[in-house]
Write a protein that holds these residues in place. Structure first.
Motif, PDB file in Angstrom:
ATOM      1  N   GLU A 291      52.618  20.792  63.318  1.00 25.39           N
ATOM      2  CA  GLU A 291      52.581  19.986  63.363  1.00 25.39           C
ATOM      3  C   GLU A 291      51.341  19.911  61.661  1.00 25.39           C
ATOM      4  OE1 GLU A 291      50.081  22.230  65.869  1.00 25.39           O
ATOM      5  OE2 GLU A 291      52.014  22.189  65.565  1.00 25.39           O
ATOM      6  N   GLU A 292      51.571  20.823  61.152  1.00 30.53           N
ATOM      7  CA  GLU A 292      50.810  21.111  60.026  1.00 30.53           C
ATOM      8  C   GLU A 292      51.983  21.099  58.858  1.00 30.53           C
ATOM      9  OE1 GLU A 292      48.686  20.401  56.950  1.00 30.53           O
ATOM     10  OE2 GLU A 292      47.101  20.928  59.061  1.00 30.53           O
ATOM     11  N   PRO A 293      51.846  19.841  57.922  1.00 28.96           N
ATOM     12  CA  PRO A 293      52.718  19.713  57.124  1.00 28.96           C
ATOM     13  C   PRO A 293      52.179  21.148  55.876  1.00 28.96           C
ATOM     14  CG  PRO A 293      51.960  17.940  56.663  1.00 28.96           C
ATOM     15  CD  PRO A 293      51.539  18.357  58.546  1.00 28.96           C
ATOM     16  N   ALA A 294      51.182  21.082  55.608  1.00 23.43           N
ATOM     17  CA  ALA A 294      50.927  21.326  54.613  1.00 23.43           C
ATOM     18  C   ALA A 294      50.974  23.213  54.383  1.00 23.43           C
ATOM     19  CB  ALA A 294      49.533  21.647  54.406  1.00 23.43           C
TER      20      ALA A 294
ATOM     21  N   GLU B  85      52.307  13.557  51.355  1.00 26.34           N
ATOM     22  CA  GLU B  85      52.506  14.241  50.490  1.00 26.34           C
ATOM     23  C   GLU B  85      52.737  15.305  50.716  1.00 26.34           C
ATOM     24  OE1 GLU B  85      48.882  13.549  47.817  1.00 26.34           O
ATOM     25  OE2 GLU B  85      48.859  11.363  47.092  1.00 26.34           O
ATOM     26  N   ALA B  86      51.982  16.013  51.607  1.00 27.39           N
ATOM     27  CA  ALA B  86      52.460  17.498  52.075  1.00 27.39           C
ATOM     28  C   ALA B  86      54.024  17.333  52.198  1.00 27.39           C
ATOM     29  CB  ALA B  86      51.927  17.727  53.276  1.00 27.39           C
TER      30      ALA B  86
ATOM     31  N   THR C 250      50.338   9.185  51.030  1.00 27.23           N
ATOM     32  CA  THR C 250      49.558   9.310  52.385  1.00 27.23           C
ATOM     33  C   THR C 250      49.549  10.817  51.849  1.00 27.23           C
ATOM     34  OG1 THR C 250      50.620   9.886  54.085  1.00 27.23           O
ATOM     35  CG2 THR C 250      50.724   7.430  53.339  1.00 27.23           C
ATOM     36  N   TYR C 251      47.969  10.549  52.780  1.00 28.31           N
ATOM     37  CA  TYR C 251      47.220  11.611  52.778  1.00 28.31           C
ATOM     38  C   TYR C 251      48.456  13.061  53.356  1.00 28.31           C
ATOM     39  CZ  TYR C 251      44.239  15.956  54.019  1.00 28.31           C
ATOM     40  OH  TYR C 251      43.587  16.952  54.215  1.00 28.31           O
ATOM     41  N   ARG C 252      49.592  12.675  54.299  1.00 28.55           N
ATOM     42  CA  ARG C 252      49.481  13.528  55.547  1.00 28.55           C
ATOM     43  C   ARG C 252      51.460  13.740  53.872  1.00 28.55           C
ATOM     44  NH1 ARG C 252      49.994  15.941  60.494  1.00 28.55           N
ATOM     45  NH2 ARG C 252      52.203  15.263  60.585  1.00 28.55           N
TER      46      ARG C 252
ATOM     47  N   ASP D 245      56.689  12.726  57.742  1.00 23.75           N
ATOM     48  CA  ASP D 245      55.847  12.383  58.156  1.00 23.75           C
ATOM     49  C   ASP D 245      56.609  10.812  58.563  1.00 23.75           C
ATOM     50  OD1 ASP D 245      53.429  12.586  59.496  1.00 23.75           O
ATOM     51  OD2 ASP D 245      52.057  11.539  58.263  1.00 23.75           O
TER      52      ASP D 245
ATOM     53  N   ASN E 288      59.389  14.296  60.042  1.00 28.17           N
ATOM     54  CA  ASN E 288      58.204  15.212  60.951  1.00 28.17           C
ATOM     55  C   ASN E 288      58.394  16.439  59.922  1.00 28.17           C
ATOM     56  OD1 ASN E 288      55.907  13.516  61.367  1.00 28.17           O
ATOM     57  ND2 ASN E 288      57.155  14.278  63.594  1.00 28.17           N
TER      58      ASN E 288
END
Length: 653
Positions: A418-421, A316-317, A312-314, A296, A292
């Protein structure tokens, strides 16, 4: 991770409350050693993609009221930093955030505030505080009114062209004057173009021309930093993009406050990064978690097929974060892993997983086990032969971040969530790895440290240290610095702490001045061995090589520095023997040297005595003076296992 502080009545308070309580009780100076940690908590609470947390400036207001002398009496080791501020607009709002940003990095600010619209006078008059205060930084804060306040009414685009051309020529000449006569670094800034100025033109073509003219003006300002080693230009465009409006129109109109609180706070943060770099506080190692953080998912639970850094959506971050880490690593920052995982699955992922932008070879150390992370960080530091205070640690776990913060306060902790962006923004917000200039040695640093593994394997297989050094095949070159190496020598003085005999920090201009002086020598130390070239790893700075007469005539070793990655290989003994031999050959009566103790350089306390220097005195601050009278028939010689090539020069004493 925010620390909760309990007061006498059991209330739970945050870091700003703690600072306020200490100030109200008159104990803030006494507890000043707590300040950097409390400010770090305040900074971590801010939006990583926005301006610094407002509570930082509030804390700065408290700290700016402190008696500096009282702080120094209570904490005599506190490092001070002097800043002279001048500009066009009202800049009173800069002092508080600037105080806080420097205090975050354990620097006690002494500020000299100029008068309103005094920048031309202050930079021209060599008797102003900009010149006479001994400022480390001279901040000249420029805003758009330096142009628009002088335009005719009504004005046309051609008027702006003439005004920006003239102003750029003026700023260029004032910068040259400061570089010639000032002692610190001049800090300028690009100038934001306000929408209210642009919209006074009603046709799109004129607006486009104004945009081109304005960008050329700012480009000219930025080029000054490329021309002058002691000029730095803060680009305000990225700060404005993250902070919002440049100013509050009513304050700008009535109080001449052309930059708002948020922009001044962001500007102060950039100045803090620069101050840290000038004082050798740049971090060298980025240590990252894995689960994490770089990908992810949790490898131990989800397996290799259940983690992602792409597709995946997350995921890619996380992939974007890996690329940002790789970008940092490509510029000389050492990358390492510290993860609670089993080592073999981690290695397999870093070697084979198709999502990974980072591979095992990108890291100088991969540590994956179930030991406490603070202990692992200490072991990584020992393996790299670096202080743990040169580390930045990035992890998504509040527990791990809190553990490292409490156990290893010198480590800069980047608390991911928890927000990888937002991982990239959080990592880059504080400019921990900022340097004035990148050198070729920086880019090669990771490769050089990776070869240390092979050297350690050789040392472990050797029967003795002498056998190891003999097989290592150390080669050393000592000769006057070349022009293209001056930036690297300056960097060595700024970033080397352990093998640094006096810890005197020199900017490029200082190194160049000594190199070009009639009685100075800047000797570059370059080394290599059977495993490869280490590049420029140190320097010997000598003055007085043409001194005649006087009680201390002779050569003076102002400082000697050596990278920690080449310690204990006989390099320092070889170089000192060459300097002593050259001094005697040139007819010098003696060679003098100094050692000033710090918290980190105790390992080199006995270097000079081991080379035949006699101690001649000790000053109040602990600085020890040495003298070698060169009368011994046999001067020290380089260790037998070192192949030395020395070209020190032959100047008369």
């Amino acid at each position: 991770m925010a620390t909760v502080v309990s007061t006498a009545v059991g209330e739970r308070t945050g870091p700003l409350d703690r600072l306020r309580a200490l100030h109200a009780e008159g104990r803030l100076a006494d507890a000043y050693d707590e300040v950097p940690g409390l400010l770090a908590e305040l900074a971590a609470a801010g939006d990583p993609a926005g301006p610094p947390a407002p509570d930082l400036a509030r804390a700065g207001q408290l700290l700016s009221r402190l008696d500096r002398e009282e702080v120094l009496r209570e904490h005599p080791g506190t490092e001070t930093f002097t800043v002279a501020v001048t500009g066009h607009s009202t800049l009173n709002g800069l002092t508080a955030p600037l105080t806080a940003e420097l205090a975050r990095h354990s620097l006690l600010l002494k500020v000299h505030e100029g008068d309103y619209d005094s920048w031309r006078r202050d930079l021209h008059n060599t008797g102003s505080d900009v010149y006479t205060s001994g400022a480390d930084l001279a901040l000249c804060v420029l805003d758009a009114e330096i142009i628009f306040a002088e335009l005719p009414h009504p004005w046309r685009v051609e008027d702006v062209q003439r005004a920006t051309d003239g102003k750029l020529n003026l700023i260029r000449s004032l910068a040259e004057r400061y570089v010639a006569r000032g002692s610190g670094t001049l800090v300028l800034n690009t100038v934001p173009l306000l929408r209210s100025h642009q919209r006074r033109l009603v046709d799109a073509r004129s607006r486009a021309r104004l945009g081109v003219i304005w960008r050329e003006f700012n480009a000219g300002l930025l080029r000054l930093a490329a021309v002058h080693e002691r000029v730095h230009v803060v680009d305000l465009d990225p700060l404005v993009a993250s902070c919002g409006p440049v100013n509050e129109p009513r304050l700008a109109a009535y109080a001449k406050v052309q930059f708002g609180e948020q922009l001044l706070a962001a500007y102060a943060r950039e100045v803090g990064h620069l101050a840290r770099a000038l004082r050798g506080r740049t971090k060298k190692v980025l240590v990252v978690d894995l689960d994490n953080t770089l990908w992810d998912g949790i490898l131990g639970d989800d397996g290799p097929d259940g983690i992602a850094a792409a597709t995946t959506y997350r995921g890619e971050a996380f992939g974007r974060f890996q690329k940002a880490v790789a970008q940092i690593g490509s510029q000389g920052v050492l990358l390492a892993v510290c993860s609670k995982n089993d080592i073999e699955p981690v290695r397999n992922v870093l070697r084979e997983h198709p999502d990974m932008a980072l591979r095992e070879t990108d890291f100088v150390q991969v540590t994956a086990n179930w030991e406490p992370k603070d202990r692992n960080l200490l072991e990584i530091a020992q393996r790299l032969n670096l202080g743990v205070d040169s580390f930045v640690f990035a992890d998504d776990s509040p527990f791990e971040c809190g553990l490292v913060t409490r156990s290893l306060p010198g480590v800069a902790v980047v608390r991911l969530d928890e927000e990888p962006a937002l991982h990239i923004e959080r990592l880059l917000a504080d400019g921990w790895f900022d340097v004035r200039e990148l050198t070729s040695e920086d880019r090669a640093r990771a490769t050089q440290y990776r070869t240390e593994v092979a050297r350690q394997d050789l040392m472990e297989s050797a029967d003795s240290m002498d056998e190891y050094l003999a097989e290592l095949g150390v080669e050393v070159t000592l000769s006057p610095v070349r022009d293209h190496e001056i930036a690297r020598v300056s960097q060595v003085t700024l970033r080397t702490n352990q093998f640094n005999l006096t810890t005197e920090r020199l900017q490029q201009a200082d190194v160049r001045a000594l190199h070009e002086s009639s009685d100075g020598l800047v000797l570059a130390i370059r080394s290599g061995d059977r495993f490869g070239d280490n590049g420029l790893v140190g320097a010997v700075l000598v003055s007085g090589v043409e001194t005649d007469g006087g009680a201390e005539s002779g050569w003076h070793i102002d400082n000697m520095l050596l990278s920690c990655r080449v310690f204990a290989r006989g390099i320092e003994q070889a170089c000192l023997s060459a300097v002593l031999a050259a001094a005697r050959a040139a007819g010098a009566g003696a060679v003098y040297a100094r050692y000033r103790p710090t918290a980190k350089n105790h390992r080199v306390r006995d270097l000079y005595p081991s080379m035949g220097f006699a101690e001649t005195g000790e000053s109040a601050d602990g600085t020890v003076s040495f003298r070698h009278d060169l009368s011994d028939e046999q001067l020290p010689t380089p260790p037998a296992y070192v192949r030395l090539t020395a070209d020190v020069g032959r100047r008369s004493s």
